[in-house]
Design an enzyme around this catalytic site. Sequence first.
Site, PDB file in Angstrom:
ATOM      1  N   LYS A 165      -9.454   2.576  -2.048  1.00 19.87           N
ATOM      2  CA  LYS A 165      -9.763   1.942  -0.772  1.00 19.87           C
ATOM      3  C   LYS A 165     -11.153   2.337   0.139  1.00 19.87           C
ATOM      4  O   LYS A 165     -11.377   3.358  -0.067  1.00 19.87           O
ATOM      5  CB  LYS A 165      -8.633   2.070   0.181  1.00 19.87           C
ATOM      6  N   GLU A 225       0.858  -1.465  -0.045  1.00 19.93           N
ATOM      7  CA  GLU A 225       0.037   0.053  -0.006  1.00 19.93           C
ATOM      8  C   GLU A 225       0.915   1.075  -0.091  1.00 19.93           C
ATOM      9  O   GLU A 225       1.947   1.201   0.771  1.00 19.93           O
ATOM     10  CB  GLU A 225      -1.043  -0.106   1.249  1.00 19.93           C
ATOM     11  N   VAL A 257      -0.513  -2.678  10.636  1.00 23.10           N
ATOM     12  CA  VAL A 257       0.112  -2.130  11.811  1.00 23.10           C
ATOM     13  C   VAL A 257      -0.487  -2.822  13.107  1.00 23.10           C
ATOM     14  O   VAL A 257       0.156  -3.079  14.194  1.00 23.10           O
ATOM     15  CB  VAL A 257       0.122  -0.606  12.221  1.00 23.10           C
ATOM     16  N   CYS A 262      -5.211  -3.197   2.290  1.00 19.01           N
ATOM     17  CA  CYS A 262      -5.016  -3.506   3.954  1.00 19.01           C
ATOM     18  C   CYS A 262      -6.350  -3.421   4.730  1.00 19.01           C
ATOM     19  O   CYS A 262      -6.713  -4.647   4.588  1.00 19.01           O
ATOM     20  CB  CYS A 262      -4.013  -2.149   4.410  1.00 19.01           C
TER      21      CYS A 262
HETATM   22  C1  ACM Z   1      -4.266   0.144   7.194  1.00 16.29           C
HETATM   23  O1  ACM Z   1      -5.038  -0.053   6.749  1.00 16.29           O
HETATM   24  N1  ACM Z   1      -3.073   0.621   6.374  1.00 16.29           N
HETATM   25  C2  ACM Z   1      -3.727  -0.444   8.586  1.00 16.29           C
END
Ligand code: ACM
Length: 262
Positions: free
Chosen positions: A108, A38, A168, A141
């Site tokens: 996203k 990402e 994370v 992510c």
């Molecule tokens: C994330 O979505 N980068 C934790």
Amino acid sequence: MRIGFYQFSPEFGAIDKNLNKMASTLLTTEADLIVFPELANSGYLFLNSAEAESLAEPIPGPSTEFLTKLAVERGCHIVMGMPEKSGQKRFNSAVLIGPQGVVGSYRKAHLFDEEKLHFQPGDRGFPVFEIHGVKIGILICFDHIFPESARTLALQGVQILCYPSNLVLPTYGQLTTRVRAIENHLFTILANRCGTDDRGSKQLSYTGGSQIVAPDGLVLASAPEEREQLSVVEIDPSQACGKGVSLRNDLFADRRPDLYKL
Ligand code: ACM
């Protein structure tokens, strides 16, 4: 089909350096589809939205043009996360690029934490792309934790689900992307970043652990938490087509949407 990921630690704000690092790594392998993390060209930990704005690019734009040349040179397809500028809006996006240029992009849908300060949530749903007759989906992510995202793509026939990531939270994404492979009977590629960002007033550590998972849940390749790693494996994408798991069970035919309240 040879599919892979490159787990590395993008340097914040160093777009040319990060793109060149991805390019020089790709020279060392033969792959049909490679997934980068990402926001892999820009880095992740923005101190403010002005930084996000200054690093965001249109699609197509300079970064996708660079990757197109790379895709031509290597005869491969590439998925990479990048900040997208579209008019007055910014999105946390990922592109699919081949020798013919941009095949498509995904914005996203489920933004994580401070991303909500810098980006708009995705507004285009979950598109399906095709390369060499194989259906590809992209989620980014934190999308991993919403099973509806993967299921939406799987119900449209996606065989390989790519997850460019900057995870994370501990182990969640490594677990869920394995479960998403099993529950949808498809391949998943988690391309996470590793390393630590120290931007003075803000720090973040990323969890690495990138992996490629087969439709039966077998982990075909995995990276450690802290080190860079390029992994490429040979797969047969047709393994993701049938959804039967026993003589009398089919993961899709057995669904009970009449009972679900979504
Ligand atoms: C994330 O979505 N980068 C934790």
